[in-house]
Design an enzyme around this catalytic site. Sequence first.
Site, PDB file in Angstrom:
ATOM      1  N   CYS A  52       0.821  -1.226   0.000  1.00 19.31           N
ATOM      2  CA  CYS A  52       0.000   0.000   0.000  1.00 19.31           C
ATOM      3  C   CYS A  52       0.845   1.263   0.000  1.00 19.31           C
ATOM      4  O   CYS A  52       0.359   2.324  -0.392  1.00 19.31           O
ATOM      5  CB  CYS A  52      -0.881   0.031   1.243  1.00 19.31           C
ATOM      6  SG  CYS A  52      -2.009  -1.346   1.302  1.00 19.31           S
TER       7      CYS A  52
HETATM    8  N1  CO8 Z   1     -21.609  -9.701   0.504  1.00 19.05           N
HETATM    9  C1  CO8 Z   1     -22.445  -9.854   1.547  1.00 19.05           C
HETATM   10  N2  CO8 Z   1     -22.010 -10.070   2.811  1.00 19.05           N
HETATM   11  C2  CO8 Z   1     -20.695 -10.123   3.027  1.00 19.05           C
HETATM   12  C3  CO8 Z   1     -19.758  -9.967   1.980  1.00 19.05           C
HETATM   13  C4  CO8 Z   1     -20.256  -9.749   0.671  1.00 19.05           C
HETATM   14  N3  CO8 Z   1     -19.447  -9.592  -0.384  1.00 19.05           N
HETATM   15  N4  CO8 Z   1     -18.513 -10.063   2.498  1.00 19.05           N
HETATM   16  C5  CO8 Z   1     -18.657 -10.270   3.812  1.00 19.05           C
HETATM   17  N5  CO8 Z   1     -19.954 -10.319   4.143  1.00 19.05           N
HETATM   18  C6  CO8 Z   1     -20.534 -10.554   5.479  1.00 19.05           C
HETATM   19  C7  CO8 Z   1     -19.552 -11.216   6.400  1.00 19.05           C
HETATM   20  O1  CO8 Z   1     -19.547 -12.621   6.242  1.00 19.05           O
HETATM   21  C8  CO8 Z   1     -20.076 -10.806   7.743  1.00 19.05           C
HETATM   22  O2  CO8 Z   1     -21.173 -11.606   8.094  1.00 19.05           O
HETATM   23  P1  CO8 Z   1     -21.405 -12.042   9.621  1.00 19.05           P
HETATM   24  O3  CO8 Z   1     -21.625 -10.755  10.363  1.00 19.05           O
HETATM   25  O4  CO8 Z   1     -22.616 -12.910   9.535  1.00 19.05           O
HETATM   26  O5  CO8 Z   1     -20.159 -12.736  10.053  1.00 19.05           O
HETATM   27  C9  CO8 Z   1     -20.598  -9.400   7.505  1.00 19.05           C
HETATM   28  O6  CO8 Z   1     -20.845  -9.309   6.102  1.00 19.05           O
HETATM   29  C10 CO8 Z   1     -19.601  -8.335   7.909  1.00 19.05           C
HETATM   30  O7  CO8 Z   1     -18.307  -8.687   7.396  1.00 19.05           O
HETATM   31  P2  CO8 Z   1     -16.989  -7.931   7.799  1.00 19.05           P
HETATM   32  O8  CO8 Z   1     -16.919  -7.789   9.271  1.00 19.05           O
HETATM   33  O9  CO8 Z   1     -15.832  -8.575   7.110  1.00 19.05           O
HETATM   34  O10 CO8 Z   1     -17.305  -6.515   7.120  1.00 19.05           O
HETATM   35  P3  CO8 Z   1     -16.585  -5.143   7.339  1.00 19.05           P
HETATM   36  O11 CO8 Z   1     -17.610  -4.161   7.693  1.00 19.05           O
HETATM   37  O12 CO8 Z   1     -15.367  -5.233   8.213  1.00 19.05           O
HETATM   38  O13 CO8 Z   1     -16.078  -4.797   5.855  1.00 19.05           O
HETATM   39  C11 CO8 Z   1     -14.017  -4.781   4.623  1.00 19.05           C
HETATM   40  C12 CO8 Z   1     -15.141  -5.626   5.208  1.00 19.05           C
HETATM   41  C13 CO8 Z   1     -14.608  -3.886   3.555  1.00 19.05           C
HETATM   42  C14 CO8 Z   1     -12.969  -5.702   4.029  1.00 19.05           C
HETATM   43  C15 CO8 Z   1     -13.401  -3.895   5.753  1.00 19.05           C
HETATM   44  O14 CO8 Z   1     -13.128  -4.672   6.883  1.00 19.05           O
HETATM   45  C16 CO8 Z   1     -12.150  -3.188   5.334  1.00 19.05           C
HETATM   46  O15 CO8 Z   1     -12.079  -2.510   4.323  1.00 19.05           O
HETATM   47  N6  CO8 Z   1     -11.107  -3.259   6.183  1.00 19.05           N
HETATM   48  C17 CO8 Z   1      -9.843  -2.587   5.908  1.00 19.05           C
HETATM   49  C18 CO8 Z   1      -9.183  -3.332   4.891  1.00 19.05           C
HETATM   50  C19 CO8 Z   1      -7.912  -2.712   4.407  1.00 19.05           C
HETATM   51  O16 CO8 Z   1      -7.690  -1.527   4.378  1.00 19.05           O
HETATM   52  N7  CO8 Z   1      -7.071  -3.580   3.984  1.00 19.05           N
HETATM   53  C20 CO8 Z   1      -5.843  -3.190   3.434  1.00 19.05           C
HETATM   54  C21 CO8 Z   1      -5.937  -3.526   2.048  1.00 19.05           C
HETATM   55  S1  CO8 Z   1      -4.361  -3.854   1.507  1.00 19.05           S
HETATM   56  C22 CO8 Z   1      -3.994  -2.713   0.381  1.00 19.05           C
HETATM   57  O17 CO8 Z   1      -4.621  -1.661   0.332  1.00 19.05           O
HETATM   58  C23 CO8 Z   1      -2.913  -3.069  -0.601  1.00 19.05           C
HETATM   59  C24 CO8 Z   1      -2.491  -4.511  -0.512  1.00 19.05           C
HETATM   60  C25 CO8 Z   1      -1.657  -4.958  -1.628  1.00 19.05           C
HETATM   61  C26 CO8 Z   1      -2.381  -5.037  -2.965  1.00 19.05           C
HETATM   62  C27 CO8 Z   1      -3.116  -6.305  -3.213  1.00 19.05           C
HETATM   63  C28 CO8 Z   1      -3.626  -6.387  -4.663  1.00 19.05           C
HETATM   64  C29 CO8 Z   1      -4.512  -7.554  -4.953  1.00 19.05           C
END
Ligand code: CO8
Length: 378
Positions: free
Chosen positions: A161
């Site tokens: 990132c």
């Molecule tokens: N549709 C419907 N429901 C879903 C989905 C979906 N697609 N996905 C998950 N759910 C469900 C889950 O199963 C969960 O259900 P339950 O409550 O029953 O367990 C519920 O929705 C909530 O899930 P989460 O708690 O996972 O949801 P969040 O509100 O936390 O959102 C995110 C998920 C969007 C992933 C969020 O946590 C996030 O963005 N976190 C930060 C992530 C981040 O910044 N990561 C760094 C990324 S790395 C980067 O930027 C570069 C890396 C290198 C490049 C890689 C290239 C490929």
Amino acid sequence: MSSAASSKVVISGTGLWTPEHSITNEELVTAYNGWAEKYNQDHFKQIEDGSLKAKPFSTAEFIENASGIKQRYVYVKDGILDINRMRPNIPERPDDALSDQAEIALHAARKAIAAACKTASDIDAVIVSCAYTQRAYPAIAIEVQDALGIEGFGFDMLAACSAATFALHRGFEMVAAGTARCVLLINPELTSPQVNYCDRDSHFIFGDVATAAIVERRDTCTAPHSYDILGVKAQTRFSSNVRSNFGYVTYANDADPFGADKLFHQNGRRVFKDVCPLAENHILSHIESLGFTTADIKRWWLHQANINMNMWIRNRLLGEEASLEKVPIVLDRYANTASAGSLIAFHLYHEDLVSGDPGLICSFGAGYSIGSLVIRKR
Ligand code: CO8
């Protein structure tokens, strides 16, 4: 680690290449759900006897609410929405053809060079910096250097990132040290080959893009829009919460080279909780070390991973009433573009600033890594 104010080095131009293909949340969800339904049918018996878990379905509403993403651009759309493939179809090119990543790097590089009013002969070094390079060697940067007819040297660097901000730091240091007059930095973020389109939790997160920037000596700058680099600050803390195990050692250990752990995977909630306060403290200490308060910073070009992360940081640093114009968001259109997000935001939202306005570019995410630059419009 931060470096003190210097007004001898400037950012004098940026470039953005946006792929012609895009995928909406609805298109992506239709493909994923079609694949999940087929998987569940094909594995009906194992799911019933409990030896396999049924694949859950995805929704466009969840994606937009949880991430702020409405669509993403992709280099190659063919294959991603095919439920029998679920990955882009990017044919291998022969060794004597321009590589995919050099091609997209060149699109952004040419725009940055033009914006900075430079030519190839002005540039001494090329850094290609991104989350992945498509091969280990020869460096993509050297291929780009050759295609542009630049003398001097080039090298690749990986910093997930923070690849774009950390590369800007290196450019700043090289120009400040006098080892280069002018540096071209490029972030060809070809993320789609590393996305697990069969994983509901992460299939929506990433998009492809390329950004580029020119860093040069203040006294050679003739660009219409340029920014003094007042200070740079970097911080890393090891975490496996965002990880890809893709690598050359797979050949030696007989692991599945296409296993889910070889693609992007994360503990998104944990990342959110860990990274937001790290970024807040990093940003505050950086701007304060340069004598600024949060009220002085006219624009905040933040990393674009998740709208809720950026709003959390905005609320903590500026208050909930702060205008979104101050903290531009591009991830609704571009999604998470690994290191390029803050540079896309900068590229699209800087020309209206007036001379003397300070701004902050900041990345945060995998590594964990945080990189910032405090800059001031000339
Ligand atoms: N549709 C419907 N429901 C879903 C989905 C979906 N697609 N996905 C998950 N759910 C469900 C889950 O199963 C969960 O259900 P339950 O409550 O029953 O367990 C519920 O929705 C909530 O899930 P989460 O708690 O996972 O949801 P969040 O509100 O936390 O959102 C995110 C998920 C969007 C992933 C969020 O946590 C996030 O963005 N976190 C930060 C992530 C981040 O910044 N990561 C760094 C990324 S790395 C980067 O930027 C570069 C890396 C290198 C490049 C890689 C290239 C490929």
